[in-house]
Design an enzyme around this catalytic site. Structure first.
Site, PDB file in Angstrom:
ATOM      1  N   ARG A 265       0.839  -1.198   0.000  1.00  0.00           N
ATOM      2  CA  ARG A 265       0.000   0.000   0.000  1.00  0.00           C
ATOM      3  C   ARG A 265       0.875   1.249   0.000  1.00  0.00           C
ATOM      4  O   ARG A 265       2.017   1.246   0.455  1.00  0.00           O
ATOM      5  CB  ARG A 265      -0.928   0.035   1.211  1.00  0.00           C
TER       6      ARG A 265
ATOM      7  N   ASP B  54      -3.513   6.250  12.728  1.00  0.00           N
ATOM      8  CA  ASP B  54      -4.281   5.004  12.925  1.00  0.00           C
ATOM      9  C   ASP B  54      -4.216   4.504  14.365  1.00  0.00           C
ATOM     10  O   ASP B  54      -5.187   3.944  14.879  1.00  0.00           O
ATOM     11  CB  ASP B  54      -3.878   3.907  11.923  1.00  0.00           C
TER      12      ASP B  54
ATOM     13  N   GLY C  47       8.765   1.227   3.078  1.00  0.00           N
ATOM     14  CA  GLY C  47       7.560   1.861   3.606  1.00  0.00           C
ATOM     15  C   GLY C  47       6.342   1.576   2.747  1.00  0.00           C
ATOM     16  O   GLY C  47       5.353   2.301   2.809  1.00  0.00           O
TER      17      GLY C  47
ATOM     18  N   SER D  29       4.820  -1.420   2.923  1.00  0.00           N
ATOM     19  CA  SER D  29       4.126  -2.481   3.644  1.00  0.00           C
ATOM     20  C   SER D  29       4.348  -3.862   3.043  1.00  0.00           C
ATOM     21  O   SER D  29       3.412  -4.658   2.887  1.00  0.00           O
ATOM     22  CB  SER D  29       2.624  -2.181   3.745  1.00  0.00           C
ATOM     23  N   SER D  30       5.589  -4.163   2.735  1.00  0.00           N
ATOM     24  CA  SER D  30       5.893  -5.514   2.247  1.00  0.00           C
ATOM     25  C   SER D  30       5.579  -6.554   3.317  1.00  0.00           C
ATOM     26  O   SER D  30       5.139  -7.668   2.997  1.00  0.00           O
ATOM     27  CB  SER D  30       7.360  -5.619   1.822  1.00  0.00           C
TER      28      SER D  30
ATOM     29  N   ASP E  28      -1.942  -0.638   7.482  1.00  0.00           N
ATOM     30  CA  ASP E  28      -1.256  -1.346   6.396  1.00  0.00           C
ATOM     31  C   ASP E  28      -1.965  -2.650   6.058  1.00  0.00           C
ATOM     32  O   ASP E  28      -2.210  -2.964   4.889  1.00  0.00           O
ATOM     33  CB  ASP E  28       0.191  -1.657   6.792  1.00  0.00           C
TER      34      ASP E  28
END
Ligand code: GLA
Length: 339
Positions: A18, A27, A110, A112-113, A154
């Site tokens: 993402r 969040d 950054g 979101s792997s 994420d």
């Protein structure tokens, strides 16, 4: 999401990374965020059976080998096996799995792997959950694996992505509202060159600072009685709170501007978001700042800001089509699924 078929069949699950268009470090306090699932993704393919999860990966030297009864995911080697173990420990599947992982996502950028790996694996192991439940499970897996007290953004973006849309997430009630991304606005992600690893970063410290602010003035999320950072004791926590409160407002402004294709408002919100992350939340770096300044000054670039946790990693830029050649051009993509 469907359950997979017979046990000996090959199962293939894919989950996207993402990019967050706006709404960072909101969040964890039940605020608003506007990520979009992208067309860089992780695919897991294999068969069920045995009492271990064994995965090889196209971008890792060593395999992940995880016993179904694993107790402490954070202790495993190699590092990436921790995320596999986090999912195993949260899902406790009845049977193991043997297969391979392939990804087009850069690690430590950054994007979101790790969330994509967790969500794809949970599906491949047979998780039959709603997108929010799947995201919660994978958020817990991430926390156990990395020790970072991350929020749900994420994993929820990866699980709930919608083609052609960004996702307006209210992290308080965990609702997701798709917002169309206009076809004549290009989204690009540009790596700063600084690797970003949150374990050991100030992420947890920031989370503690906003929680301290909430003790003084109550929840920082959007409320019917507007909250004001001036009531926070101590200049550091006050600045952190000011970022969160103002960022929540910017997410709303940005989502409305995206729906209208209102470039002036998009530009303003992105510039203010980056400045707030830099000055009030203090998660930018000189390299990220210079990259944002350079991109934002290019004619045809609508806006640029750091995206994700900061401390290095990537910048997201919105631009008129064809203006930028830097980085990855990313498309708003569907969420995780079995193939
Ligand atoms: C990381 C965390 C998310 C979120 C972002 C910052 O990506 O995993 O939960 O807090 O940082 O917005």
């Amino acid at each position: 999401m469907n359950r997979r078929g017979a046990e000996t069949e090959t199962v293939t699950a894919v989950a996207p990374g993402r990019v967050n268009l706006i709404g960072d470090h909101t969040d964890t306090t039940g605020g608003l965020a506007l990520p979009m699932a992208i067309d860089l993704a992780t695919t897991i393919s294999g068969t069920q059976g045995g009492d271990r999860v064994v995965l090889i990966s196209n971008d890792q030297d060593d395999p992940a080998v995880v016993a179904l009864g694993v107790e402490d995911p954070s202790a495993l080697e190699p590092d990436w096996a921790r995320y596999v173990a986090g999912v195993v420990a949260e899902l406790r599947p009845a049977e193991g799995f043997t297969g391979s992982v392939s990804t087009t996502l850069p690690v430590g950028a950054g994007l979101s792997s790790s969330a994509a790996l967790e969500v794809a694996l949970a599906l491949a192991l047979g998780a039959d959950l709603s997108a929010v439940e799947l995201a919660r499970l994978c958020q817990r897996a991430e926390q156990r694996a990395s020790g970072v007290p991350c929020g749900i953004m994420d994993q929820l973006a990866s699980a709930a992505g919608v083609a052609g849309h960004a996702l307006l997430i209210d992290c308080h009630n965990e609702s997701v509202a798709p917002v169309p991304v206009p076809g004549d606005i290009e989204v690009r992600v540009i790596h700063s060159g600084e690797q970003r690893f949150l374990a050991g970063s100030a992420y947890a410290q920031r989370r503690a600072e906003v929680e301290a602010a909430e003790v003084d003035i109550g929840p920082l999320r959007l409320r019917s009685d507007p909250v004001d950072a001036d009531g926070v004791t101590g200049p550091v926590a006050r600045r952190r709170a000011r970022h969160v409160i103002s960022e929540n407002q910017r997410v709303q402004d940005f989502a409305a501007a995206l729906a209208d294709g209102d470039r002036t408002s998009l530009s303003r919100a992105m510039a203010a978001s980056h400045a707030s992350l830099r000055d009030d939340f203090e998660v930018s770096t000189p390299t990220l700042d210079a990259l944002v300044d350079r991109l934002a000054a290019i004619p045809g670039v609508i806006g640029a800001r750091l995206t994700g946790a900061g401390f290095g990693g990537c910048v997201v830029a919105l631009a008129e089509p064809g203006i930028l050649t830097d980085g990855w051009k990313v498309q708003p993509s569907p969420g995780a699924r079995l193939l």
